[in-house]
Design a protein around this motif. Sequence first.
Motif, PDB file in Angstrom:
ATOM      1  N   ALA A   1     -27.730   1.119   2.615  1.00 15.73           N
ATOM      2  CA  ALA A   1     -26.777   0.246   1.926  1.00 15.73           C
ATOM      3  C   ALA A   1     -27.482  -0.602   0.878  1.00 15.73           C
ATOM      4  O   ALA A   1     -26.966  -0.781  -0.246  1.00 15.73           O
ATOM      5  CB  ALA A   1     -26.057  -0.649   2.940  1.00 15.73           C
ATOM      6  N   PHE A   2     -28.669  -1.123   1.205  1.00 12.84           N
ATOM      7  CA  PHE A   2     -29.397  -1.959   0.239  1.00 12.84           C
ATOM      8  C   PHE A   2     -29.877  -1.129  -0.934  1.00 12.84           C
ATOM      9  O   PHE A   2     -29.825  -1.566  -2.093  1.00 12.84           O
ATOM     10  CB  PHE A   2     -30.571  -2.648   0.932  1.00 12.84           C
ATOM     11  N   TRP A   3     -30.341   0.088  -0.664  1.00 11.67           N
ATOM     12  CA  TRP A   3     -30.759   0.976  -1.761  1.00 11.67           C
ATOM     13  C   TRP A   3     -29.564   1.289  -2.666  1.00 11.67           C
ATOM     14  O   TRP A   3     -29.696   1.268  -3.897  1.00 11.67           O
ATOM     15  CB  TRP A   3     -31.331   2.269  -1.183  1.00 11.67           C
ATOM     16  N   SER A   4     -28.401   1.570  -2.089  1.00 10.47           N
ATOM     17  CA  SER A   4     -27.203   1.839  -2.886  1.00 10.47           C
ATOM     18  C   SER A   4     -26.807   0.622  -3.703  1.00 10.47           C
ATOM     19  O   SER A   4     -26.383   0.743  -4.863  1.00 10.47           O
ATOM     20  CB  SER A   4     -26.043   2.249  -1.968  1.00 10.47           C
ATOM     21  N   PHE A   5     -26.961  -0.554  -3.113  1.00  6.57           N
ATOM     22  CA  PHE A   5     -26.671  -1.798  -3.828  1.00  6.57           C
ATOM     23  C   PHE A   5     -27.569  -1.946  -5.049  1.00  6.57           C
ATOM     24  O   PHE A   5     -27.106  -2.293  -6.143  1.00  6.57           O
ATOM     25  CB  PHE A   5     -26.857  -2.976  -2.870  1.00  6.57           C
TER      26      PHE A   5
ATOM     27  N   PHE B   1     -25.244  -6.063 -10.210  1.00  4.10           N
ATOM     28  CA  PHE B   1     -26.213  -7.069  -9.768  1.00  4.10           C
ATOM     29  C   PHE B   1     -27.504  -6.399  -9.303  1.00  4.10           C
ATOM     30  O   PHE B   1     -28.598  -6.940  -9.523  1.00  4.10           O
ATOM     31  CB  PHE B   1     -25.621  -7.909  -8.636  1.00  4.10           C
ATOM     32  N   GLY B   2     -27.390  -5.244  -8.679  1.00  2.00           N
ATOM     33  CA  GLY B   2     -28.577  -4.512  -8.268  1.00  2.00           C
ATOM     34  C   GLY B   2     -29.424  -4.095  -9.455  1.00  2.00           C
ATOM     35  O   GLY B   2     -30.661  -4.155  -9.412  1.00  2.00           O
ATOM     36  N   ARG B   3     -28.763  -3.682 -10.538  1.00  2.92           N
ATOM     37  CA  ARG B   3     -29.515  -3.304 -11.742  1.00  2.92           C
ATOM     38  C   ARG B   3     -30.194  -4.518 -12.358  1.00  2.92           C
ATOM     39  O   ARG B   3     -31.287  -4.405 -12.927  1.00  2.92           O
ATOM     40  CB  ARG B   3     -28.573  -2.622 -12.737  1.00  2.92           C
ATOM     41  N   ILE B   4     -29.545  -5.681 -12.275  1.00  2.00           N
ATOM     42  CA  ILE B   4     -30.168  -6.911 -12.768  1.00  2.00           C
ATOM     43  C   ILE B   4     -31.435  -7.215 -11.967  1.00  2.00           C
ATOM     44  O   ILE B   4     -32.471  -7.600 -12.535  1.00  2.00           O
ATOM     45  CB  ILE B   4     -29.178  -8.090 -12.676  1.00  2.00           C
TER      46      ILE B   4
ATOM     47  N   ARG C   1     -33.350  -5.050 -10.370  1.00  2.00           N
ATOM     48  CA  ARG C   1     -34.393  -4.083 -10.709  1.00  2.00           C
ATOM     49  C   ARG C   1     -34.998  -4.392 -12.077  1.00  2.00           C
ATOM     50  O   ARG C   1     -36.206  -4.283 -12.269  1.00  2.00           O
ATOM     51  CB  ARG C   1     -33.828  -2.668 -10.671  1.00  2.00           C
ATOM     52  N   ALA C   2     -34.147  -4.776 -13.021  1.00  2.00           N
ATOM     53  CA  ALA C   2     -34.658  -5.130 -14.350  1.00  2.00           C
ATOM     54  C   ALA C   2     -35.481  -6.408 -14.291  1.00  2.00           C
ATOM     55  O   ALA C   2     -36.546  -6.512 -14.919  1.00  2.00           O
ATOM     56  CB  ALA C   2     -33.498  -5.292 -15.326  1.00  2.00           C
ATOM     57  N   GLY C   3     -35.006  -7.380 -13.523  1.00  2.00           N
ATOM     58  CA  GLY C   3     -35.713  -8.642 -13.421  1.00  2.00           C
ATOM     59  C   GLY C   3     -37.044  -8.523 -12.731  1.00  2.00           C
ATOM     60  O   GLY C   3     -37.968  -9.303 -12.994  1.00  2.00           O
ATOM     61  N   SER C   4     -37.170  -7.555 -11.839  1.00  2.00           N
ATOM     62  CA  SER C   4     -38.447  -7.359 -11.174  1.00  2.00           C
ATOM     63  C   SER C   4     -39.511  -6.883 -12.153  1.00  2.00           C
ATOM     64  O   SER C   4     -40.706  -7.071 -11.924  1.00  2.00           O
ATOM     65  CB  SER C   4     -38.306  -6.357 -10.022  1.00  2.00           C
ATOM     66  N   ARG C   5     -39.064  -6.275 -13.250  1.00  2.00           N
ATOM     67  CA  ARG C   5     -39.995  -5.841 -14.288  1.00  2.00           C
ATOM     68  C   ARG C   5     -40.248  -6.948 -15.316  1.00  2.00           C
ATOM     69  O   ARG C   5     -41.381  -7.174 -15.735  1.00  2.00           O
ATOM     70  CB  ARG C   5     -39.426  -4.614 -15.021  1.00  2.00           C
TER      71      ARG C   5
END
Length: 289
Positions: free
Chosen positions: A153-157, A163-166, A168-172
């Motif tokens: 579920a967390f991976w799908s999120f 918000f999940g894409r934000i 992932r982008a923010g982690s970079r």
Amino acid sequence: MFDLILSQAVNGLVLGFLYVLIAVGLSVIFGMLGIVNFAHGAFFAIGAYLALMLNRDFGWAAALLAPLFTGLIGMLVEFVLIRRLYGKEPLLGLILTFALALFFEAILRLVFGAAPLPFTPPKFLAGFVEYGPVLITNYRIVVLAVTVFALVAFWSFLEYTPFGRIIRAGSRDAEMVGLLGINLPIVLSSVFGIGCLLAGLAGMLSGPLWTVNPSMAAGAIMPAFVIVTIGGLGSYAGAIIAGVLVGVVTAMTIQFYPDWSSAAMYVLMAVILLVRPRGLFGEKWERFE
């Protein structure tokens, strides 16, 4: 001998996926906030104690709220303390979160005492299942199913929600996310809360497997760091594979070489890092190079 190894491997899977829950939360916080959260194990213990209290007073249905409350406590901690460290010397984050870990453990000892507290699983999950040589309790089966579901579920999120894409982008590049007009403080607070929620979920599930005590935080944080290191920074699949490896190796060592059980995961980490210095699936993140 084969039957014994197979049975221990199944129990090791349960332990490994619990470690993965903790490690994923730790990795997300580090990737997005740049904070090495030494207090992450304390949130694991907080989740266990909250579940214990809610179960004692209101039943297991209420205990399921413990991870949510743990996440809210994490967001409060981020708002009051952690966000003051963004963009500053990384050593300050290490010192603060280490102090928080000691503080939370002292609070737990003061409120609940140092003695371990029993935490029984739900009555309807009593008993065990025998499948060939594998003997496993019903509660461990449910723990394994819940952890796998939570990770999927967390991976799908992360993969399929805005918000999940934000995240992932923010982690970079968190600064770039802020320049795009996104409310970065809210995102950072939410990420810290999500990481603490995952730790709290692991604590709630672990309570009936282990006795609940203030020092259980230390028993959770080190495997989480080992798993993140073995799997590789930024790799979700790496964290899962590393968690399974650590869980199985630890379970096998406890069975056959109990004196080496506390050192087994560190030996595994050393061997893997000799071959893969970035971990199994480690990526090169410019932000931390």
